[in-house]
Write a protein that holds these residues in place. Structure first.
Motif, short mmCIF file in Angstrom:
data_model
loop_
_atom_site.label_atom_id
_atom_site.label_comp_id
_atom_site.label_asym_id
_atom_site.label_seq_id
_atom_site.Cartn_x
_atom_site.Cartn_y
_atom_site.Cartn_z
N CYS A 217 12.37 36.07 -6.41
CA CYS A 217 12.34 37.53 -6.59
C CYS A 217 12.06 37.96 -8.01
CB CYS A 217 13.63 38.15 -6.06
SG CYS A 217 13.76 38.05 -4.25
N ARG A 218 12.18 37.07 -8.98
CA ARG A 218 11.86 37.40 -10.37
C ARG A 218 10.50 36.84 -10.77
NH1 ARG A 218 16.23 39.49 -13.29
NH2 ARG A 218 18.22 39.24 -12.25
N HIS B 285 10.05 42.80 -1.18
CA HIS B 285 11.37 42.26 -0.85
C HIS B 285 11.65 42.59 0.61
CE1 HIS B 285 15.77 42.99 -0.44
NE2 HIS B 285 15.79 41.79 -0.99
N GLN C 173 7.71 45.71 -11.18
CA GLN C 173 7.79 44.97 -12.43
C GLN C 173 6.93 45.66 -13.48
OE1 GLN C 173 7.64 40.66 -12.25
NE2 GLN C 173 7.72 40.75 -10.02
N VAL D 201 8.92 45.33 -5.01
CA VAL D 201 9.56 44.75 -6.20
C VAL D 201 8.75 45.29 -7.39
CG1 VAL D 201 10.08 42.64 -7.46
CG2 VAL D 201 10.25 42.67 -4.96
N CYS E 290 11.74 37.35 -1.06
CA CYS E 290 10.69 38.09 -1.73
C CYS E 290 9.36 37.42 -1.38
CB CYS E 290 10.91 38.12 -3.23
SG CYS E 290 12.25 39.25 -3.68
#
Length: 155
Positions: free
Chosen positions: A27-28, A35, A77, A75, A6
């Motif tokens: 990635c979080r 990604h 969020q 990604v 990521c």
């Protein structure tokens, strides 16, 4: 860069990446925006990358001097924002990340939307809508080749 990484870069709304050199992040992490789903050294590999909402590609020269095509997917969020055209049929480049408090947008007629949810796509024929507050307007986009949905409202 390898498939599965990521990165902290995104489309800046002016058809450029937000940085010249991407940095790998978890990635979080809150700054994980893209990604890497595939890496290729083949010329013209961008045409073999997935396309559609949230997908893009970036041709980048590595520290070893080898040109690589990074096939990227966004990604998503909750809380991140992006510009969108919402009058009439909603339209947005979902690879763009935008400051939620910005007073300007990249193109005339756009609004700033905030991601309010990221969900697994409901089964075909299922009656489903994005959760929203009373009277709150929302928009949604199928992403990840139709496997997921993002919901957004005005920032």
């Amino acid at each position: 860069m390898r498939a599965g990484d990521c990165l902290d870069v995104y489309n800046d709304g002016h058809d450029n990446m937000s940085a010249r050199t991407p940095v790998r992040v978890g990635c979080r992490a809150s700054n994980a925006y893209m990604h890497v789903n595939r890496v290729s050294t083949t010329t013209g590999a961008g045409s073999s990358c997935d396309s559609g909402p949230g997908f893009t590609w970036w041709r980048k020269s590595g520290a070893d001097g080898v040109e690589r095509t990074l096939c990227l997917d966004r990604v998503f969020q909750v809380g991140q924002c992006f510009p969108a055209q919402v009058k009439g049929a909603a339209n947005a480049d979902l690879t763009v990340v935008w400051d939620c408090g910005a007073s300007t947008v990249p193109r005339a007629g756009q609004s700033i939307l905030r991601i309010t949810g990221y969900y697994r796509a409901p089964a075909a024929g299922t009656n489903w809508t994005c959760p929203a507050g009373r009277g709150e307007r929302f928009w949604y986009w199928p992403v990840n080749n139709g496997r997921s949905i993002i919901c957004a409202s005005a920032a």
